[in-house]
Design a protein around this motif. Structure first.
Motif, PDB file in Angstrom:
ATOM      1  N   SER A  17       0.822  -1.211   0.000  1.00  0.00           N
ATOM      2  CA  SER A  17       0.000   0.000   0.000  1.00  0.00           C
ATOM      3  C   SER A  17       0.855   1.260   0.000  1.00  0.00           C
ATOM      4  O   SER A  17       0.463   2.279  -0.563  1.00  0.00           O
ATOM      5  CB  SER A  17      -0.952   0.004   1.196  1.00  0.00           C
ATOM      6  OG  SER A  17      -0.228   0.050   2.406  1.00  0.00           O
ATOM      7  N   GLN A  60      -6.017  -1.277  -0.477  1.00  0.00           N
ATOM      8  CA  GLN A  60      -4.910  -2.193  -0.189  1.00  0.00           C
ATOM      9  C   GLN A  60      -4.491  -2.089   1.272  1.00  0.00           C
ATOM     10  O   GLN A  60      -4.219  -3.095   1.918  1.00  0.00           O
ATOM     11  CB  GLN A  60      -3.725  -1.892  -1.110  1.00  0.00           C
ATOM     12  CG  GLN A  60      -2.536  -2.797  -0.890  1.00  0.00           C
ATOM     13  CD  GLN A  60      -2.823  -4.244  -1.215  1.00  0.00           C
ATOM     14  OE1 GLN A  60      -3.616  -4.543  -2.091  1.00  0.00           O
ATOM     15  NE2 GLN A  60      -2.180  -5.147  -0.520  1.00  0.00           N
ATOM     16  N   ARG A  62      -6.404  -1.287   3.784  1.00  0.00           N
ATOM     17  CA  ARG A  62      -7.426  -1.961   4.578  1.00  0.00           C
ATOM     18  C   ARG A  62      -7.222  -3.470   4.548  1.00  0.00           C
ATOM     19  O   ARG A  62      -7.323  -4.138   5.588  1.00  0.00           O
ATOM     20  CB  ARG A  62      -8.811  -1.608   4.046  1.00  0.00           C
ATOM     21  CG  ARG A  62      -9.921  -2.167   4.923  1.00  0.00           C
ATOM     22  CD  ARG A  62     -11.252  -1.863   4.356  1.00  0.00           C
ATOM     23  NE  ARG A  62     -11.333  -2.479   3.027  1.00  0.00           N
ATOM     24  CZ  ARG A  62     -12.454  -2.687   2.375  1.00  0.00           C
ATOM     25  NH1 ARG A  62     -13.583  -2.308   2.896  1.00  0.00           N
ATOM     26  NH2 ARG A  62     -12.444  -3.251   1.190  1.00  0.00           N
ATOM     27  N   ARG A  63      -6.902  -4.019   3.363  1.00  0.00           N
ATOM     28  CA  ARG A  63      -6.635  -5.456   3.266  1.00  0.00           C
ATOM     29  C   ARG A  63      -5.439  -5.857   4.120  1.00  0.00           C
ATOM     30  O   ARG A  63      -5.458  -6.879   4.804  1.00  0.00           O
ATOM     31  CB  ARG A  63      -6.362  -5.851   1.813  1.00  0.00           C
ATOM     32  CG  ARG A  63      -7.581  -6.270   1.083  1.00  0.00           C
ATOM     33  CD  ARG A  63      -7.234  -6.811  -0.284  1.00  0.00           C
ATOM     34  NE  ARG A  63      -7.595  -5.753  -1.225  1.00  0.00           N
ATOM     35  CZ  ARG A  63      -6.915  -5.396  -2.290  1.00  0.00           C
ATOM     36  NH1 ARG A  63      -5.829  -6.026  -2.624  1.00  0.00           N
ATOM     37  NH2 ARG A  63      -7.328  -4.437  -3.060  1.00  0.00           N
ATOM     38  N   GLU A  64      -4.377  -5.062   4.070  1.00  0.00           N
ATOM     39  CA  GLU A  64      -3.168  -5.383   4.825  1.00  0.00           C
ATOM     40  C   GLU A  64      -3.422  -5.311   6.334  1.00  0.00           C
ATOM     41  O   GLU A  64      -2.947  -6.171   7.085  1.00  0.00           O
ATOM     42  CB  GLU A  64      -2.045  -4.439   4.433  1.00  0.00           C
ATOM     43  CG  GLU A  64      -1.562  -4.660   3.019  1.00  0.00           C
ATOM     44  CD  GLU A  64      -0.601  -3.590   2.549  1.00  0.00           C
ATOM     45  OE1 GLU A  64      -0.266  -2.686   3.331  1.00  0.00           O
ATOM     46  OE2 GLU A  64      -0.191  -3.659   1.381  1.00  0.00           O
ATOM     47  N   THR A  66      -6.296  -5.715   7.862  1.00  0.00           N
ATOM     48  CA  THR A  66      -7.164  -6.830   8.222  1.00  0.00           C
ATOM     49  C   THR A  66      -6.361  -8.123   8.306  1.00  0.00           C
ATOM     50  O   THR A  66      -6.533  -8.911   9.242  1.00  0.00           O
ATOM     51  CB  THR A  66      -8.303  -6.984   7.195  1.00  0.00           C
ATOM     52  OG1 THR A  66      -9.029  -5.754   7.142  1.00  0.00           O
ATOM     53  CG2 THR A  66      -9.225  -8.114   7.564  1.00  0.00           C
ATOM     54  N   ALA A  67      -5.477  -8.347   7.344  1.00  0.00           N
ATOM     55  CA  ALA A  67      -4.654  -9.562   7.359  1.00  0.00           C
ATOM     56  C   ALA A  67      -3.723  -9.571   8.566  1.00  0.00           C
ATOM     57  O   ALA A  67      -3.527 -10.609   9.200  1.00  0.00           O
ATOM     58  CB  ALA A  67      -3.843  -9.668   6.069  1.00  0.00           C
TER      59      ALA A  67
END
Length: 79
Positions: A17, A60, A62-64, A66-67
């Motif tokens: 990101s 991206q 937000r995805r990182e 969350t992961a």
């Protein structure tokens, strides 16, 4: 002898990101720095592309996050 490709470490996966935001910065600043006499439409296209990169970087990020949160939580323990 063939070697397997290196597996990405969790740290390298979480840095994607940042590159979206760096790219957006360059796209937004490029017409002002490199093309000071550019037409108005070039600046508008640059702003639109920069905003698209900022939004993509936000998704991206937000995805990182969350992961990363899911990795910290770990697998549920069965008791």
């Amino acid at each position: 002898m063939t070697s397997s490709p290196p597996t990405p470490s969790p740290k390298s996966e979480s840095q994607i990101s940042v590159w979206y935001f760096v790219g957006a910065t360059f796209v937004l600043a490029a017409p002002v720095i490199f093309l000071p006499d550019a037409d108005f439409w070039v600046r508008i296209v640059s702003i639109a592309l920069g905003l698209v990169l900022v939004v993509a970087g936000g998704f991206q990020l937000r995805r990182e996050l969350t992961a990363r949160r899911d990795r910290r939580a770990g697998p549920p323990s069965s008791a």
